[in-house]
Design an enzyme around this catalytic site. Structure first.
Site, PDB file in Angstrom:
ATOM      1  N   ARG A 212       0.836  -1.208   0.000  1.00 56.14           N
ATOM      2  CA  ARG A 212       0.000   0.000   0.000  1.00 56.14           C
ATOM      3  C   ARG A 212       0.867   1.253   0.000  1.00 56.14           C
ATOM      4  O   ARG A 212       0.502   2.279  -0.568  1.00 56.14           O
ATOM      5  CB  ARG A 212      -0.859   0.054   1.275  1.00 56.14           C
ATOM      6  CG  ARG A 212      -2.050  -0.843   1.313  1.00 56.14           C
ATOM      7  CD  ARG A 212      -2.741  -0.772   2.674  1.00 56.14           C
ATOM      8  NE  ARG A 212      -2.076  -1.604   3.661  1.00 56.14           N
ATOM      9  CZ  ARG A 212      -1.725  -1.212   4.874  1.00 56.14           C
ATOM     10  NH1 ARG A 212      -1.947   0.020   5.281  1.00 56.14           N
ATOM     11  NH2 ARG A 212      -1.123  -2.039   5.704  1.00 56.14           N
ATOM     12  N   HIS A 236       5.637  -5.665   5.636  1.00 60.31           N
ATOM     13  CA  HIS A 236       4.310  -6.120   6.069  1.00 60.31           C
ATOM     14  C   HIS A 236       3.595  -6.743   4.876  1.00 60.31           C
ATOM     15  O   HIS A 236       3.562  -6.145   3.796  1.00 60.31           O
ATOM     16  CB  HIS A 236       3.453  -4.934   6.537  1.00 60.31           C
ATOM     17  CG  HIS A 236       3.866  -4.308   7.831  1.00 60.31           C
ATOM     18  ND1 HIS A 236       4.057  -2.959   7.975  1.00 60.31           N
ATOM     19  CD2 HIS A 236       4.080  -4.851   9.054  1.00 60.31           C
ATOM     20  CE1 HIS A 236       4.369  -2.683   9.238  1.00 60.31           C
ATOM     21  NE2 HIS A 236       4.402  -3.821   9.915  1.00 60.31           N
ATOM     22  N   GLU A 239      -1.765  -8.525   5.965  1.00 60.68           N
ATOM     23  CA  GLU A 239      -2.271  -8.630   7.335  1.00 60.68           C
ATOM     24  C   GLU A 239      -3.800  -8.551   7.331  1.00 60.68           C
ATOM     25  O   GLU A 239      -4.460  -9.163   8.160  1.00 60.68           O
ATOM     26  CB  GLU A 239      -1.675  -7.506   8.188  1.00 60.68           C
ATOM     27  CG  GLU A 239      -2.125  -7.537   9.642  1.00 60.68           C
ATOM     28  CD  GLU A 239      -1.496  -6.436  10.492  1.00 60.68           C
ATOM     29  OE1 GLU A 239      -0.806  -5.574   9.919  1.00 60.68           O
ATOM     30  OE2 GLU A 239      -1.696  -6.455  11.715  1.00 60.68           O
ATOM     31  N   HIS A 273       3.530 -10.995   9.146  1.00 58.65           N
ATOM     32  CA  HIS A 273       2.118 -11.395   9.272  1.00 58.65           C
ATOM     33  C   HIS A 273       1.744 -12.499   8.274  1.00 58.65           C
ATOM     34  O   HIS A 273       1.444 -13.606   8.681  1.00 58.65           O
ATOM     35  CB  HIS A 273       1.132 -10.219   9.137  1.00 58.65           C
ATOM     36  CG  HIS A 273       1.383  -9.113  10.107  1.00 58.65           C
ATOM     37  ND1 HIS A 273       1.390  -9.324  11.471  1.00 58.65           N
ATOM     38  CD2 HIS A 273       1.656  -7.789   9.932  1.00 58.65           C
ATOM     39  CE1 HIS A 273       1.633  -8.178  12.082  1.00 58.65           C
ATOM     40  NE2 HIS A 273       1.804  -7.235  11.184  1.00 58.65           N
ATOM     41  N   ASP A 324       5.668  -6.794  17.721  1.00 57.94           N
ATOM     42  CA  ASP A 324       4.998  -5.830  16.840  1.00 57.94           C
ATOM     43  C   ASP A 324       4.423  -4.628  17.592  1.00 57.94           C
ATOM     44  O   ASP A 324       5.119  -3.663  17.869  1.00 57.94           O
ATOM     45  CB  ASP A 324       3.925  -6.583  16.036  1.00 57.94           C
ATOM     46  CG  ASP A 324       3.286  -5.748  14.933  1.00 57.94           C
ATOM     47  OD1 ASP A 324       3.699  -4.604  14.752  1.00 57.94           O
ATOM     48  OD2 ASP A 324       2.379  -6.248  14.251  1.00 57.94           O
TER      49      ASP A 324
HETATM   50 ZN   LIG Z   1       4.190  -4.061  12.108  1.00 55.43          ZN
END
Ligand SMILES: [Zn+2]
Length: 450
Positions: A212, A236, A239, A273, A324
């Site tokens: 993103r 990431h 998630e 994740h 995290d």
């Molecule tokens: Zn994170």
């Protein structure tokens, strides 16, 4: 090599050709450079001159995914209900209050909390680069350097995973709070991060915040920076299903495929994740030997779902663990969650052994942060280890040969009594030797942001 300092462990979890074993009366001699010179099991009683470590000595834990400032959210984000995205709004509010001085205070306290939990290395996924509104500090790396200094003050190792974060979504400009995160483009990110200096306790790695936050055509710039330096690269991944949907709409492929197509995946890359993957995504991650960092206590806190950690591990992806968002900081809780979540999902037991979970939390975690010489108690490794008491209300009873099972399935961070980093005894009898009152340091640093 003569020993600089010698520790004696009542019990220690040691590597062995047939898999790790718990040995007793283990002498661990630390030589120059903070490395283990010699490990001697069955050495008899603690000799005079050696430092006695009761309980079970394990390699130090690697916290492979941290955002230090999220520690300030603890409790605040449990009031009422909300979504991942309302949680993020609260997180942005705290992020907006930080500057290099207040971040140094907060991160020192957070890393000291980690040390007390047996964590000896942290992977700090750092994107809070600039002043509010995106104004550059005189030293554009002031925030990152505050984190490196914080780890030094807390006595632990750090890999600063300096994060490229450029957009609020596929093709969208950063929102106001996100202006602090953005360098404008990946070339400017690379220019800034190249000024960061490693230290004895600190290494520099790279991160892509997510598909993103970095436009597809700039992913290669970040990947190239990491490849040229053989540095860790973290990202990431998937998630939330909303990220998958938006990526498919923008590019017609999954986030995993997009990362693969732009050279982001590989054995020095950790995807964080990896909750919502397709079968093809899993094949792609295993074909590229990509590391997968699971953050179970955060994933449950944010209602993300249960990622396919077992399938990924069986396909050949090393698994690591991170706290995290620091809803709790407890490496034992993260480790057992992998097995317990899988039990709930499948209604069967026995997906992971305690040894496999400890390996994820120690050796594989360190390797994913670029510290492949740490995470094992053997000659030549960095002398980074922790001792878990086996005589507390949680751990008393089982025979010590079951030390790995006790640690993973019953112990908590509160059972850690000693922590040694590079041969230096930074936590003694449960007391941090460098940050004398860690709760007070946390309370003051967080109060300063309210
Ligand atoms: Zn994170």
């Amino acid at each position: 090599m003569s020993a600089v300092v010698t520790y004696w462990a009542e019990h220690a979890w040691l590597p062995h050709v047939n898999g790790p074993v718990v040995e007793r009366d283990v002498l661990i001699a630390v030589g120059p450079g903070g490395r283990i010179a010699k490990v001697t099991p069955d050495s008899g009683p603690c000799p005079s001159g050696a430092i006695r470590l009761g309980g079970l000595v394990l390699p130090g834990h690697a916290n492979a995914h941290s955002h230090a400032f999220h520690r300030a959210l603890r409790g605040n984000v449990q009031v009422g209900s909300g979504t991942f995205w309302t949680w993020r709004d609260t997180m942005y509010r705290f992020a907006g209050a930080l500057d290099p001085d207040s971040y140094l205070e907060l991160a020192t306290a957070v890393y000291a909390e980690m040390a007390l939990a047996g964590i000896t290395a942290v992977g700090e996924f750092h994107y809070l680069h600039h002043a509010p509104g995106g104004v550059r500090y005189d030293n554009p790396n002031a925030m990152g350097e505050a984190l490196i200094e914080a780890a030094l003050r807390a006595g632990i190792r750090i890999t600063l995973l300096d994060t490229c974060y450029l957009s609020s979504g596929f093709g969208a400009e950063p929102t106001k709070p996100q202006l602090r995160f953005s360098d404008g483009d990946a070339d400017s990110w690379a220019e800034r991060i190249s000024e960061l200096k490693p230290a004895e306790h600190a290494r520099i790695g790279a991160a892509v915040h997510s598909v993103r936050a970095v436009p597809a055509e700039q992913l290669g710039t970040v990947a190239h920076w990491a490849v040229m330096r053989k540095a860790p690269l973290h990202v990431h991944l998937s998630e939330q299903t909303a990220e998958n949907d938006a990526c498919l709409a923008a590019h017609g492929v999954t986030p995993t495929r997009l990362l693969g197509d732009h050279g982001v995946l590989g054995p020095r890359t950790s995807v964080v994740h990896a909750t919502h993957l397709t079968d093809e995504d899993i094949h792609l991650l295993s074909d590229t030997s990509t590391v997968v960092c699971m953050c179970p206590t955060t994933e449950r806190d944010l209602a993300d779902g249960i990622g396919p950690a077992r399938r990924l591990a069986s396909s050949g992806c090393p698994i690591t663990l991170g706290s995290d968002s620091h809803a709790v900081i407890d490496p034992f809780e993260e480790a057992r969650a992998l097995e317990l979540d899988e039990r709930l999902r499948t209604r069967t037991r026995g997906h992971w052994t305690a040894n496999a979970l400890l390996r994820a939390s120690t050796e594989d975690g360190h390797a994913s942060l670029g510290w492949s010489e740490a995470g094992r108690i053997e000659a030549g490794s960095l002398a980074d280890f922790c001792a878990v008491a086996l005589d507390t209300v949680r751990t008393a009873g089982p025979r010590p040969a079951l030390g790995a099972e006790i640690a993973v399935f019953a112990a908590s961070a509160a059972d850690v009594r000693h922590v040694v980093v590079g041969g230096r005894h930074i936590v003694k009898d449960g007391v941090h030797q460098l940050v004398p009152d860690v709760p007070k340091a946390l309370a003051e640093a967080i109060a300063a942001l309210q």
